[in-house]
Design a protein around this motif. Structure first.
Motif, PDB file in Angstrom:
ATOM      1  N   ALA A  46      28.294  64.133  10.686  1.00  0.00           N
ATOM      2  CA  ALA A  46      28.624  64.867  11.914  1.00  0.00           C
ATOM      3  C   ALA A  46      27.711  64.465  13.075  1.00  0.00           C
ATOM      4  O   ALA A  46      27.931  64.887  14.206  1.00  0.00           O
ATOM      5  N   GLN A  47      26.702  63.661  12.771  1.00  0.00           N
ATOM      6  CA  GLN A  47      25.691  63.231  13.748  1.00  0.00           C
ATOM      7  C   GLN A  47      25.097  64.409  14.518  1.00  0.00           C
ATOM      8  O   GLN A  47      25.059  64.417  15.749  1.00  0.00           O
ATOM      9  N   THR A  48      24.637  65.390  13.752  1.00  0.00           N
ATOM     10  CA  THR A  48      23.911  66.496  14.377  1.00  0.00           C
ATOM     11  C   THR A  48      22.428  66.316  14.054  1.00  0.00           C
ATOM     12  O   THR A  48      22.002  66.495  12.913  1.00  0.00           O
ATOM     13  N   GLU A  49      21.684  65.956  15.093  1.00  0.00           N
ATOM     14  CA  GLU A  49      20.279  65.589  14.883  1.00  0.00           C
ATOM     15  C   GLU A  49      19.460  66.756  14.357  1.00  0.00           C
ATOM     16  O   GLU A  49      18.652  66.595  13.439  1.00  0.00           O
ATOM     17  N   ARG A  50      19.677  67.936  14.928  1.00  0.00           N
ATOM     18  CA  ARG A  50      18.881  69.083  14.494  1.00  0.00           C
ATOM     19  C   ARG A  50      19.134  69.385  13.014  1.00  0.00           C
ATOM     20  O   ARG A  50      18.228  69.657  12.243  1.00  0.00           O
TER      21      ARG A  50
END
Ligand code: FES
Length: 209
Positions: A46-50
């Motif tokens: 999902a490319q969610t860095e957090r």
């Protein structure tokens, strides 16, 4: 949790409750390390860095090694593709976590580094030095001279000299504290300092990384 999820939890508490219960139940036969590694992969997808940072820290805390994290990313190649894997590696490198350099992962040859004179190692506490681009703490540990990576095993903060107090080293970011003699985490966290192999030669402390 993201602001968007927080919003949904407040706006649709019942539906979101089912969603979280489903996630919990879906992973009930997996050990915590595997569960968190899978979550790392879903966050990379999902490319969610957090989320990636959060679940990577949890996976490491549950005993995953840097090599296992890299294996998990590469095994997920058919789903992630190279671009997402490279994105994830960029995020991980920016976290500056100990153990994620090629030498530590066994892909590059390490070597012995001359760190300082044995006479400069304090009888109590530790001394922080920069050698060949790396910060290390050197101390007289429980079993002779010990050399630790100065980066915190939590989120990679480079712990300053000021973190030394008596026989304790405290990371200023979230307060993880370590016993200087053993490197064990004694407060707030649960992962030890990364320790390098060390030896004395001609009155000099040498460390291998
Ligand atoms: S980075 Fe969180 S305690 Fe060190």
């Amino acid at each position: 949790m993201s602001d968007a999820l927080n919003f949904l939890v407040k706006a649709r508490p019942e539906a979101m409750g089912h969603y979280f219960a489903f996630l919990k139940d879906a992973g009930k036969h997996l050990d915590p390390k595997t569960r968190n590694l899978i979550s790392v992969i879903t966050k990379v997808h999902a490319q969610t860095e957090r989320g990636l940072r959060q679940y990577l820290s949890r996976a490491l805390r549950e005993g995953a090694t840097p090599a296992e994290v890299v294996d998990a990313l590469l095994m997920a190649f058919p789903a992630l593709g190279l671009a997402r894997i490279v994105w994830a590696v960029d995020v991980i490198l920016a976290m500056n976590l100990p153990g994620f350099d090629p030498a530590a992962l066994g892909a590059a040859e390490g070597r012995w580094h001359d760190v300082l004179a044995q006479a400069e190692v304090p009888a109590t506490g530790a001394r922080r030095v920069e050698r060949d681009g790396k910060g290390v703490f050197v101390a007289n540990g429980d079993a002779g001279v010990v050399v630790y990576d100065s980066r915190c095993p939590h989120q990679g903060t480079d712990i300053p000299e000021l973190g030394i107090e008596g026989d304790r080293l405290t990371c200023p970011k979230h307060g993880w504290a370590f016993d200087i003699g053993s490197g064990a985490c004694v407060k707030n966290g649960d992962a030890p300092l990364r320790r390098y192999e060390a030896r004395i030669e001609d009155g000099r402390v040498l460390a291998f990384w």
